[in-house]
Design an enzyme around this catalytic site. Structure first.
Site, mmCIF file in Angstrom:
data_model
loop_
_atom_site.group_PDB
_atom_site.id
_atom_site.type_symbol
_atom_site.label_atom_id
_atom_site.label_comp_id
_atom_site.label_asym_id
_atom_site.label_seq_id
_atom_site.Cartn_x
_atom_site.Cartn_y
_atom_site.Cartn_z
ATOM 1 C CB ALA A 61 -9.207 3.356 3.155
ATOM 2 C CB ILE A 87 -0.984 0.034 1.269
ATOM 3 C CG1 ILE A 87 -2.079 -1.174 1.006
ATOM 4 C CG2 ILE A 87 -1.790 1.382 1.250
ATOM 5 C CD1 ILE A 87 -2.783 -1.570 2.135
ATOM 6 C CG ASP A 139 -10.704 4.666 6.294
ATOM 7 O OD1 ASP A 139 -11.762 5.213 6.518
ATOM 8 O OD2 ASP A 139 -10.331 3.474 5.786
ATOM 9 N NE ARG A 182 -7.245 -3.908 10.922
ATOM 10 C CZ ARG A 182 -7.430 -3.493 9.606
ATOM 11 N NH1 ARG A 182 -7.160 -2.468 8.874
ATOM 12 N NH2 ARG A 182 -7.576 -4.821 8.803
ATOM 13 C CD GLU A 242 -12.455 0.551 12.764
ATOM 14 O OE1 GLU A 242 -11.460 1.051 12.755
ATOM 15 O OE2 GLU A 242 -12.995 -0.229 11.598
ATOM 16 C CG HIS A 291 -11.983 0.345 8.453
ATOM 17 N ND1 HIS A 291 -11.611 -0.529 9.505
ATOM 18 C CD2 HIS A 291 -11.259 -0.117 7.412
ATOM 19 C CE1 HIS A 291 -10.663 -0.920 9.019
ATOM 20 N NE2 HIS A 291 -10.468 -1.005 7.949
HETATM 21 C C1 GLV Z 1 -8.787 -3.278 5.338
HETATM 22 O O1 GLV Z 1 -8.824 -2.649 6.525
HETATM 23 C C2 GLV Z 1 -7.759 -4.008 5.233
HETATM 24 O O2 GLV Z 1 -7.170 -4.891 6.198
HETATM 25 O O3 GLV Z 1 -7.550 -4.793 4.191
#
Ligand code: GLV
Length: 272
Positions: free
Chosen positions: A237, A113, A211, A188, A216, A235
């Site tokens: 994204a 990412i 996010d 997280r 949560e 959350h």
């Molecule tokens: C989303 O939060 C993931 O872990 O892909």
């Protein structure tokens, strides 16, 4: 849970974690493979039965998450949330804002990412600094964080949730961040000490785009909702058609490998 769950060999748990993962796994007595549709595997890893392999969705959410992170840092620096509030009031609140150009963006947890984020930042005239669990060519180790934090205008969290990253963003971490810096959490919620973040936000010294939160979902009335300088999204994204398309491609490829007895991809071997 349907009848016959004991015959299940491959479980692809849904994007939003089911309530009782240990109990669910325990009932799948024939389980060979858990293929998540998330990059994070923390709900499954501690409860994996012997003989079953855990694979994550590495790559699936790169585009969506990287795009969210760019949008979030631009939104905070260019003060979009405040301008939206002013628009609702019908007020023309002209003033200068911050800007992403010429900033240093520190990516903490540089993996697939992070690389996708760096590619997207290529046109923004920023310096990208990479940090990962272990140093490698072009990537700093976590031990260098204290020094690097002090030089970053934007700190993006992309680390997995492991015992080593639990609340790693504590009061000391935040105190090392530069005045006016922005914390972007696409990892997280548990990576950040929420109370320490709220305390820092209240001073107005830092801003944040989150996010993910701890707890949560963030409950109504939680002080993080109303902390100054924070932009919160629920959350989302990776919750886009881009991730759905990539999820289906991964699941198909993995199932073909499984059925053909070929080596699986994205196997989680340690605390990852
Ligand atoms: C989303 O939060 C993931 O872990 O892909």
């Amino acid at each position: 849970m349907p009848d016959g769950v004991g015959e299940v060999e491959v479980w692809m748990p849904p994007l939003v974690t089911v309530p009782d993962v240990p109990g669910t796994l325990a009932r799948m007595s024939s389980l060979r493979l858990v293929q998540t549709v998330t990059a994070g595997v923390e709900p499954y890893r501690p409860h994996m039965p012997a003989g079953a392999t855990l694979c994550n969705a590495r790559g699936v959410h790169d585009a969506g998450t990287a795009e969210w992170a760019v949008g979030a840092m631009v939104a905070v620096l260019r003060e979009f949330p405040g301008f939206v509030d002013a628009q609702r009031r019908g007020e023309w609140t002209y003033h200068h804002t911050g800007v992403l150009a010429d900033s240093t963006v520190l990516i903490v947890g540089y993996g697939s990412i992070g690389a996708a984020l760096e590619r997207r930042l290529a046109g923004f005239e920023v310096e990208v600094v990479r940090v990962a669990r272990s140093a490698r060519d072009g990537v700093h180790g976590m031990d260098e964080l204290p020094v690097l934090l002090a030089e970053a205008d934007v700190v993006v969290l992309l680390v997995p949730a492991t015992p080593a990253t639990a609340e790693m963003v504590d009061a000391a971490f935040l105190a090392r961040m530069k005045d006016g810096a922005v914390l972007v959490n696409a990892a997280r919620g548990g990576v950040v000490d929420t109370d320490a973040l709220i305390a820092e936000l209240k001073t107005g010294r830092l801003r944040a785009a989150l996010d993910v939160t701890a707890p949560e979902p963030l409950p109504e009335g939680h002080p993080l909702w109303s902390a100054p300088g924070v932009l919160i999204t629920p959350h989302i994204a990776g919750s886009t058609p881009a991730s759905e398309r990539r999820t289906l491609r991964l699941l198909r490829a993995q199932l073909e490998r499984y059925l053909a007895g070929e080596p699986l991809i994205n196997v989680i071997t340690d605390s990852y």
